[in-house]
Design an enzyme around this catalytic site. Structure first.
Site, short mmCIF file in Angstrom:
data_model
loop_
_atom_site.label_atom_id
_atom_site.label_comp_id
_atom_site.label_asym_id
_atom_site.label_seq_id
_atom_site.Cartn_x
_atom_site.Cartn_y
_atom_site.Cartn_z
N CYS A 1 0.84 -1.20 0.00
CA CYS A 1 0.00 0.00 0.00
C CYS A 1 0.87 1.25 0.00
O CYS A 1 1.48 1.59 -1.01
CB CYS A 1 -0.97 -0.04 1.17
SG CYS A 1 -2.33 1.15 0.99
N HIS B 1 -3.86 -5.10 0.60
CA HIS B 1 -3.32 -5.52 1.90
C HIS B 1 -3.37 -7.04 2.01
O HIS B 1 -4.41 -7.61 2.35
CB HIS B 1 -4.11 -4.89 3.04
CG HIS B 1 -3.82 -3.44 3.25
ND1 HIS B 1 -2.80 -2.99 4.06
CD2 HIS B 1 -4.41 -2.33 2.73
CE1 HIS B 1 -2.77 -1.66 4.03
NE2 HIS B 1 -3.74 -1.24 3.24
N GLU C 1 -2.18 -8.90 4.23
CA GLU C 1 -2.16 -9.37 5.62
C GLU C 1 -3.55 -9.51 6.23
O GLU C 1 -3.70 -10.16 7.27
CB GLU C 1 -1.32 -8.41 6.48
CG GLU C 1 -1.91 -7.03 6.68
CD GLU C 1 -1.56 -6.02 5.59
OE1 GLU C 1 -1.66 -4.82 5.84
OE2 GLU C 1 -1.20 -6.46 4.47
N SER D 1 0.21 -12.89 38.41
CA SER D 1 -1.21 -12.53 38.49
C SER D 1 -2.13 -13.73 38.32
O SER D 1 -3.33 -13.61 38.51
CB SER D 1 -1.52 -11.52 37.39
OG SER D 1 -1.40 -12.12 36.11
N GLY E 1 -2.40 -14.94 35.40
CA GLY E 1 -2.73 -14.83 33.98
C GLY E 1 -1.74 -15.57 33.10
O GLY E 1 -0.69 -16.05 33.56
N ASP F 1 0.23 -14.49 30.51
CA ASP F 1 1.51 -13.86 30.18
C ASP F 1 2.52 -14.00 31.32
O ASP F 1 3.66 -14.41 31.11
CB ASP F 1 1.32 -12.38 29.84
CG ASP F 1 0.37 -12.17 28.66
OD1 ASP F 1 0.22 -13.12 27.86
OD2 ASP F 1 -0.23 -11.09 28.56
N SER F 2 2.11 -13.64 32.54
CA SER F 2 3.06 -13.69 33.66
C SER F 2 3.46 -15.13 33.98
O SER F 2 4.61 -15.40 34.33
CB SER F 2 2.48 -13.00 34.90
OG SER F 2 1.37 -13.70 35.43
#
Length: 510
Positions: free
Chosen positions: A79, A169, A171, A222, A224, A226-227
């Site tokens: 683009c 695009h 993607e 946490s 969660g 990610d941690s």
């Protein structure tokens, strides 16, 4: 050395999607601001120029030396990247008579390896108001749409590295063959397509060993995804020299404190649980403003964390579960910012702690974090958990926080989430939770008149939380869960369902 593709960010809303598509093809990539100096080494296999909200004819339009890049590696302009290429090499770019947004049908005009196995008359996604009206000398057209005469083109020269450009695009989901197109570009770049979760774990553990050495790491956990994944990677590298702290702030989900501690124990993490419920309740008393509640919880968390840190001698490093979208969002295309959003910095831990950061996930997207977690053997019950706000149930209780209201919401939320799991709906929803409203209404139970609270149920579908639609849960399930909550949670006599999308609403109510 891990192979790498660089994506130069000119500010497009779709730039992260390019990175996700490349990662899905098992190739490592990084998004960097267009004005960052590029380090050329054997690991760099190619460069992609992203889209942009700018016009290449704007006086302050982002600019880069495409010829210098292309002298080193293959380049793909998408683009804005295509329009900038055309202009810099002598073509003509201007506002087109027909602005092309949305779906279009792409027709190939030449055979080329970049369109290998790419179906003709394939749907692509356009999002631009400028168009390339004339190609530079030495470039040839590869494809068109009904309105765009140069929807794809390339540099003709056979010497040096290839340079391709597309005005659609590839993607985005609506470009049907887009990921195939990007994989073909990666093949042209000579990528091996061998970047996997197992590869990442091995490389990251080795890098952590080198960074940390014999030092200690402290980390706030946490419960969660990610941690937990970040902590497990650090633990693989240094064992019990990682000291985890998990704080019960009084606004976790029902039974969550003990359940999470049990999971951490089962996977071998060195974690201390700190019961600070009463401290949080006493400081939240009387506060009704959402921001005041958030700041109170954040400050208290820091206080508790610092107090616990004092008991661990010689800690020099702080582990964090920062992931790639957090990093990307903190960097402006007009100049890099080094500040990660404060709520990702463990509630905004103060600089006075003087700890070096350890962030093993800072280049991973959320879905990649889950895949790495599975590679590490973390239980699916934890990896598949819905996102949960840092301030917990405090921002799902509208108004003042009391222990009685917390228990009421914990019970209602537990029945709702367990119901979703029992009816095989939990994994179809991106995030779900109950909200306790500061509203009482009249009800009838048996021969008794009641005057009790209302709970609102929220469930959304989303990819990344940036936008979300309300989940169209079956009526039969909604009828079941309403009865289940009202019949079993004393203090609630009315259940409503939130059918607002984001935007204009947010996922959380506060």
């Amino acid at each position: 050395m891990t192979e790498k593709i660089l994506i130069l960010d000119f500010g497009s809303q779709y730039t992260q999607l390019i990175a996700r598509a490349i990662r899905e093809a098992n190739v490592y990539c990084e998004i960097v601001p267009f004005n960052k100096t590029i380090q050329y080494d054997a690991s760099l296999k190619g460069i992609i120029l992203s889209g942009s909200p700018f016009s290449v004819n704007d006086p302050n339009a982002p600019d880069v030396d495409i010829a210098a890049m292309n002298a080193q590696v293959p380049v793909l302009g998408v683009c804005y990247g295509a329009q900038l290429t055309a202009k810099k090499f002598g073509g003509k770019v201007a506002k087109s008579d027909k602005r092309e947004y949305g779906r279009a049908i792409f027709q190939k005009k030449a055979d080329d390896v970049i369109f290998k196995d790419f179906a003709d008359n394939s749907q692509v996604w356009m999002s631009h108001s400028d168009s390339v009206l004339e190609l530079p000398a030495g470039y040839s057209v590869l494809g068109v749409t009904e309105d765009i005469p140069y929807a794809a083109f390339k540099k003709d020269a056979t010497e040096g590295h290839p340079l391709y450009c597309v005005q659609f695009h590839p993607e985005v989901y609506h470009s049907i063959e887009g990921k195939k197109f990007l994989k073909n570009f990666l093949t042209i770049c000579g990528c091996s397509h061998d970047w996997t979760s197992a590869h990442f774990v091995t490389d990251t553990v080795n890098a952590l060993k080198a960074q940390i050495g014999n030092r200690k790491v402290i980390m706030a956990l946490s419960g969660g995804v990610d941690s937990t994944v970040a902590a497990t990677l650090i633990h693989r590298a240094i064992g019990d020299r990682l000291f985890g702290i998990f704080v019960d702030n009084g606004v976790l989900r029902k039974n969550e404190f003990q359940q999470v501690l049990d999971i951490y124990k089962s996977i071998g993490l060195n974690v201390k649980g700190v019961d600070a419920k009463e401290l949080f309740y006493s400081n939240l008393a009387g506060k009704t403003d959402p921001e005041a509640k958030r700041k109170t919880i954040g400050k208290l968390f820091i206080d508790v964390f610092q107090e616990e840190a004092k008991h661990i001698e010689g800690v020099e490093l702080l582990g964090q579960g920062t992931i790639y979208p957090d990093v990307i969002e903190s960097v402006s295309v007009h100049g890099p910012s080094v500040t990660i959003k404060s709520h990702h910095n463990v509630g905004g831990l103060p600089d006075t702690m003087k700890l070096e950061l350890v962030e093993p996930l800072r280049f991973l997207f959320k879905d990649e974090v889950r895949r790495v977690g599975r590679e590490l053997g973390i239980p699916d019950d934890l990896l598949n958990r819905h996102p949960f706000p840092g301030p917990g149930l405090a921002i799902r209780i509208l108004g003042e926080i009391t222990p009685e209201k917390v228990q009421l919401l914990q019970d209602a939320d537990h029945r709702y989430v367990q119901g979703l799991k029992d009816h095989n709906l939990y994994n179809q929803v991106w995030q779900a939770g109950a909200i306790l409203l500061p509203v009482k209404s009249v009800g009838v139970m048996g021969d008794e008149r009641t005057y009790e609270f209302t709970v609102a149920l929220r469930a959304v579908t989303s990819v990344d939380g940036m936008t979300a639609d309300w989940a169209h849960l079956p009526y039969e399930f909604m009828a079941f869960i309403s009865n289940d909550i009202i019949n079993n949670v004393r203090g609630i006599n009315r259940v409503v369902y939130d059918i607002s999308s984001k935007p204009p609403a947010t996922i959380e109510w506060e």
